[in-house]
Design a protein around this motif. Sequence first.
Motif, PDB file in Angstrom:
ATOM      1  N   MET A   1       0.858  -1.206   0.000  1.00 53.74           N
ATOM      2  CA  MET A   1       0.000   0.000   0.000  1.00 53.74           C
ATOM      3  C   MET A   1       0.879   1.234   0.000  1.00 53.74           C
ATOM      4  O   MET A   1       1.675   1.456   0.912  1.00 53.74           O
ATOM      5  N   GLY A   2       0.731   2.023  -1.044  1.00 59.16           N
ATOM      6  CA  GLY A   2       1.565   3.221  -1.159  1.00 59.16           C
ATOM      7  C   GLY A   2       1.006   4.357  -0.348  1.00 59.16           C
ATOM      8  O   GLY A   2       0.180   4.168   0.535  1.00 59.16           O
ATOM      9  N   ALA A   3       1.488   5.534  -0.678  1.00 57.17           N
ATOM     10  CA  ALA A   3       1.025   6.706   0.056  1.00 57.17           C
ATOM     11  C   ALA A   3      -0.387   7.073  -0.383  1.00 57.17           C
ATOM     12  O   ALA A   3      -0.767   6.833  -1.520  1.00 57.17           O
ATOM     13  N   LEU A   4      -1.162   7.649   0.534  1.00 53.58           N
ATOM     14  CA  LEU A   4      -2.516   8.072   0.198  1.00 53.58           C
ATOM     15  C   LEU A   4      -2.511   9.340  -0.634  1.00 53.58           C
ATOM     16  O   LEU A   4      -3.292   9.507  -1.553  1.00 53.58           O
ATOM     17  N   VAL A   5      -1.633  10.252  -0.261  1.00 55.35           N
ATOM     18  CA  VAL A   5      -1.465  11.467  -1.051  1.00 55.35           C
ATOM     19  C   VAL A   5      -0.009  11.540  -1.465  1.00 55.35           C
ATOM     20  O   VAL A   5       0.887  11.357  -0.641  1.00 55.35           O
ATOM     21  N   GLU A   6       0.204  11.746  -2.738  1.00 54.73           N
ATOM     22  CA  GLU A   6       1.572  11.846  -3.211  1.00 54.73           C
ATOM     23  C   GLU A   6       1.674  13.025  -4.174  1.00 54.73           C
ATOM     24  O   GLU A   6       0.927  13.096  -5.153  1.00 54.73           O
ATOM     25  N   VAL A   7       2.552  13.931  -3.858  1.00 51.54           N
ATOM     26  CA  VAL A   7       2.790  15.066  -4.743  1.00 51.54           C
ATOM     27  C   VAL A   7       4.160  14.873  -5.357  1.00 51.54           C
ATOM     28  O   VAL A   7       5.134  14.665  -4.646  1.00 51.54           O
ATOM     29  N   LYS A   8       4.185  14.888  -6.698  1.00 53.87           N
ATOM     30  CA  LYS A   8       5.458  14.619  -7.379  1.00 53.87           C
ATOM     31  C   LYS A   8       5.879  15.810  -8.222  1.00 53.87           C
ATOM     32  O   LYS A   8       5.141  16.229  -9.109  1.00 53.87           O
ATOM     33  N   ASN A   9       7.046  16.313  -7.962  1.00 51.64           N
ATOM     34  CA  ASN A   9       7.687  17.355  -8.786  1.00 51.64           C
ATOM     35  C   ASN A   9       6.753  18.517  -9.102  1.00 51.64           C
ATOM     36  O   ASN A   9       6.671  18.976 -10.237  1.00 51.64           O
ATOM     37  N   LEU A  10       6.056  18.972  -8.095  1.00 54.31           N
ATOM     38  CA  LEU A  10       5.092  20.053  -8.305  1.00 54.31           C
ATOM     39  C   LEU A  10       5.803  21.380  -8.557  1.00 54.31           C
ATOM     40  O   LEU A  10       6.750  21.726  -7.843  1.00 54.31           O
TER      41      LEU A  10
END
Lengths: 374, 257
Positions: free
Chosen positions: B1-10
């Motif tokens: 189970m990965g992260a619930l919220v993931e922000v990538k290179n915003l």
Amino acid sequence: MRKRDTTGDFITITPGGPTKGIQLSGSWTINSAALIETEIADFQKSTKDSAISVDPSGIRELDTVGAWLIKKHFGHAPGIGPLIESRKNLFDFLPGKMEARTAPSKPSSIFHFFSHIGKTAIDRLNFLYAIFVFIGKIFSRLLSNFLSPRRFRFPSIVRHIYETGIQAVPIIALLGILMSMVISYQAAIQLQKFGADIFTIDLSVISILREMGVLITAIMVAGRSGSAFAAEIGVMKMREEVDALKTIGMDPIEVLVLPRVIALILVLPMLTFIADIVGLAGGSLMSLLLLDIPLHQYLDRAQTVATPTMFAVGMIKAPVFAFLISVIGTYQGMNVTGSAESVGKLTTVSVVQSIFLVIMADAAFSVIFSRAGI
Amino acid sequence: MGALVEVKNLINRFGTQTVHEDLCLTLDDKEILGLVGGSGSGKSVLLRSILGLNTPKSGEILIDGVNIQALSVKELLEVQKKWGVVFQNGALFSGLTVLDNVALPMREYTDLSPGMIEELALYKLQMVGLEPSAADKFPSSLSGGMARRVSLARALALDPKILFLDEPTAGLDPIAAAAFDNLILSLREALGLSVLVITHDLDTLVTICDRVAMLVDKHIVMGTIGDMMASEHPWIHEYFNGPRMRAISKNPHKETA
């Protein structure tokens, strides 16, 4: 998502087991709560046995809604214990019992009817009292500002002259020309029947200068600027900006209300003048197109009809209308309370009341002028 | 189970001003993550980007593994039902009563009977510690703390998995703030929520947050409070070793992080 689970129902009555019981299964979450609700109702209709044993082992998902349903309907059933134990955090967090809400008691309709009439009457009287107090405050501020003229907020007055006046010129001009066209057109159709074409000019000139010019302008300004006054001040009131002004020692009447009132009183006669001029131009255009009356003849006729008194009768109303519109707009703005809804409501009220008052005042003027024989 | 919220290179840019540069952030399952940063460092812009209220220049935002920028309105709605948001001043609908505020999402998105919705809304209000007598009030007559609780109840109306809180304890007295912190903790325990909380309240940070995401120099620095206090970065060092922080750290009974 809200479709019925294909694997089966949420409640199954154990067929022919050693003890009569039910099995709970599926996902007991908010998405299926509506279905669960009906199943519970069906089940409770089919059996009166409250001590029925419940096997909750088939429940796949459980959220607060599911837990609440289980606690409410099966909370004391034998067999539910392990579930409550395994989801102790969730069940412990649920409020013990639903506290009843005391619904406000409703009075009988006949009582309600009369109390409503009474309340409305009192409200109207209070409004009348409050508006006179408000006007009194405006005049006392005005007088004290005349004693020390530097307290007039000139930048603010200029801003409102720009917003309520200069920016309104195109729409007022357009309205003026359209109005005179409508009047001339209707008049021409009727008067041509009697061969009295030339009186079309009389009719349009008189109605524009005496009534329509100032009335149309005032109604337009009430819709445009009266509402803006109410909304601007209303939002400031809601965001406690008005209170902030008071605590700095600045009087909201002087800072917010007076500049708007003064600006509108200066502006409305000018807009009326524009509407008059443009209206006469529209009249000349229509008489050229409809009646083949050339411009110089129109001007001759208009000059004999339009007396300075007639022009003055129209113009004298403008500052009075401006005063009514600006006082109502700012007063309703100052009356806004906490919610966004009240801003909307009072803005509407300000437009309705100011247009109503403008027309009332116009009627009063008509009576006065006719008695005075003007 | 990965992260619930993931922000990538915003990347977020307004005019020539860059707010976020290659910013990455993760919120794990059942985690309470504190988002901190100086005033004007772009915390609110980050939250608005995650919620889809602000379209970033580039970068991905994954909610429960789904990139929200690529979704249709209908698909986005399914994601939106997974989160609850408590805005800074509650953002309650001022024309609706407290009860109707909480009932609104349920009326809109479920087929429940009106009676049940009302009961559920009352029950959610009790869950956040409000008396049923508050149900018929209008938001303008509520205190700041109560408005915050009503807003929380509304955010919880559809049983979300993720909770976003924007400065939930700002402007509350210490007792109300501590009670709110405890409420968040017990909600996490009871409902298995993951929480992203923007805060300036160091008490909140120390008491409830598992990890801290610090928005500094357009990037996020993540770690536990301990990591942050040991950080060499001058600004982070000052933030976590300032007089206010020292005052909190001296009280050992609050040292739960």
